[in-house]
Scaffold this motif. Structure first.
Motif, mmCIF file in Angstrom:
data_model
loop_
_atom_site.group_PDB
_atom_site.id
_atom_site.type_symbol
_atom_site.label_atom_id
_atom_site.label_comp_id
_atom_site.label_asym_id
_atom_site.label_seq_id
_atom_site.Cartn_x
_atom_site.Cartn_y
_atom_site.Cartn_z
ATOM 1 N N ARG A 74 -2.396 16.507 75.340
ATOM 2 C CA ARG A 74 -3.785 16.298 74.951
ATOM 3 C C ARG A 74 -4.709 16.838 76.025
ATOM 4 O O ARG A 74 -4.279 17.109 77.150
ATOM 5 C CB ARG A 74 -4.090 14.827 74.670
ATOM 6 C CG ARG A 74 -4.020 13.929 75.892
ATOM 7 C CD ARG A 74 -4.128 12.462 75.476
ATOM 8 N NE ARG A 74 -4.097 11.567 76.611
ATOM 9 C CZ ARG A 74 -5.136 10.866 77.035
ATOM 10 N NH1 ARG A 74 -6.307 10.959 76.412
ATOM 11 N NH2 ARG A 74 -5.026 10.050 78.055
ATOM 12 N N VAL A 75 -5.968 16.998 75.658
ATOM 13 C CA VAL A 75 -6.987 17.498 76.574
ATOM 14 C C VAL A 75 -8.041 16.414 76.752
ATOM 15 O O VAL A 75 -8.554 15.878 75.767
ATOM 16 C CB VAL A 75 -7.630 18.792 76.030
ATOM 17 C CG1 VAL A 75 -8.826 19.213 76.859
ATOM 18 C CG2 VAL A 75 -6.590 19.904 75.986
ATOM 19 N N VAL A 76 -8.372 16.096 78.013
ATOM 20 C CA VAL A 76 -9.398 15.083 78.270
ATOM 21 C C VAL A 76 -10.701 15.700 78.768
ATOM 22 O O VAL A 76 -11.723 15.021 78.817
ATOM 23 C CB VAL A 76 -8.904 14.005 79.260
ATOM 24 C CG1 VAL A 76 -7.748 13.222 78.648
ATOM 25 C CG2 VAL A 76 -8.513 14.598 80.596
ATOM 26 N N ARG A 77 -10.666 16.964 79.140
ATOM 27 C CA ARG A 77 -11.894 17.691 79.484
ATOM 28 C C ARG A 77 -11.717 19.137 79.077
ATOM 29 O O ARG A 77 -10.717 19.765 79.423
ATOM 30 C CB ARG A 77 -12.184 17.614 80.980
ATOM 31 C CG ARG A 77 -13.517 18.318 81.334
ATOM 32 C CD ARG A 77 -13.935 18.092 82.730
ATOM 33 N NE ARG A 77 -13.135 18.949 83.603
ATOM 34 C CZ ARG A 77 -13.331 19.079 84.900
ATOM 35 N NH1 ARG A 77 -14.267 18.375 85.493
ATOM 36 N NH2 ARG A 77 -12.586 19.880 85.615
ATOM 37 N N GLY A 78 -12.663 19.663 78.303
ATOM 38 C CA GLY A 78 -12.593 21.048 77.876
ATOM 39 C C GLY A 78 -11.843 21.217 76.576
ATOM 40 O O GLY A 78 -11.752 20.291 75.760
ATOM 41 N N ALA A 79 -11.286 22.440 76.405
ATOM 42 C CA ALA A 79 -10.577 22.775 75.166
ATOM 43 C C ALA A 79 -9.508 23.814 75.448
ATOM 44 O O ALA A 79 -9.686 24.690 76.305
ATOM 45 C CB ALA A 79 -11.557 23.307 74.123
ATOM 46 N N VAL A 80 -8.405 23.713 74.724
ATOM 47 C CA VAL A 80 -7.317 24.686 74.822
ATOM 48 C C VAL A 80 -6.835 25.025 73.418
ATOM 49 O O VAL A 80 -7.043 24.270 72.468
ATOM 50 C CB VAL A 80 -6.110 24.177 75.657
ATOM 51 C CG1 VAL A 80 -6.536 23.695 77.033
ATOM 52 C CG2 VAL A 80 -5.329 23.101 74.927
#
Length: 181
Positions: A74-80
């Motif tokens: 998961r991502v907690v800051r930004g985007a992938v």
């Protein structure tokens, strides 16, 4: 939590119930019992990892041939843009891939079981990427498949010029790589 199979049914998009208002939000990011019920699996996680990367950094496609790791990412800051490639030779989806955008805004997670190569590229200025693994990191068993192998044909976001580590630059093609039976 909601688990939705992707085009490769063993890989699932996990969506937690998010409770929000003008003050912010709350969600349970992981619950072992709920995860196992939602995915129909019986896995235990043994390690948590956190990486921060800049825009355009591409990590992958990684896997461990021995001590294979399932990953809940998961991502907690930004985007992938996150990708899983089926590298189980006996699987009907061998060599196929799925990709999902994970971001701090959509709160989506991706369940990537053992037997898959995994990678992601950062879409935002930076991204903090968290993942749980079902086995411990074993560098002696780590392998890398080329992120741009035409036999796999991953459709990475077109506006990204990937920044790669030396290890990822040396990734092998799927036809040359050691894979799972």
């Amino acid at each position: 939590m909601k688990a939705t199979p992707t085009a490769i049914p063993d890989v699932m998009v996990i969506e937690p119930k998010v409770f929000g208002d003008a003050r912010g939000f709350f969600f349970e990011s992981f619950n072992q019992k709920a995860f196992n019920e939602a995915t129909g699996s019986n896995v235990n996680f043994v390690q948590d990892n956190h990486s921060r990367s800049a825009k355009g950094v591409l990590r992958g496609l990684h896997y461990q041939l021995q001590q294979p790791q399932g990953k809940l990412v998961r991502v907690v800051r930004g985007a992938v843009f996150d990708v899983a490639v089926d590298i189980r030779k006996s699987s009907p989806t061998f060599g196929q891939w799925v990709g999902v955008e994970l971001s701090e805004d959509n709160h989506k997670q991706l369940w990537v079981p053992a037997g898959f190569a995994h990678g992601f590229v950062v879409l935002s200025e930076t991204a903090d990427f968290l993942y749980k693994t079902t086995d411990y990191y074993a560098p002696a068993h780590e392998r890398c498949i080329a992120w741009d192998d035409p036999a796999i044909g991953i459709e990475w976001p077109a506006d990204i010029a990937p920044q790669l580590s030396a290890k990822d630059q040396a990734g092998l093609s799927l036809s040359q790589a050691e894979v799972f039976a």
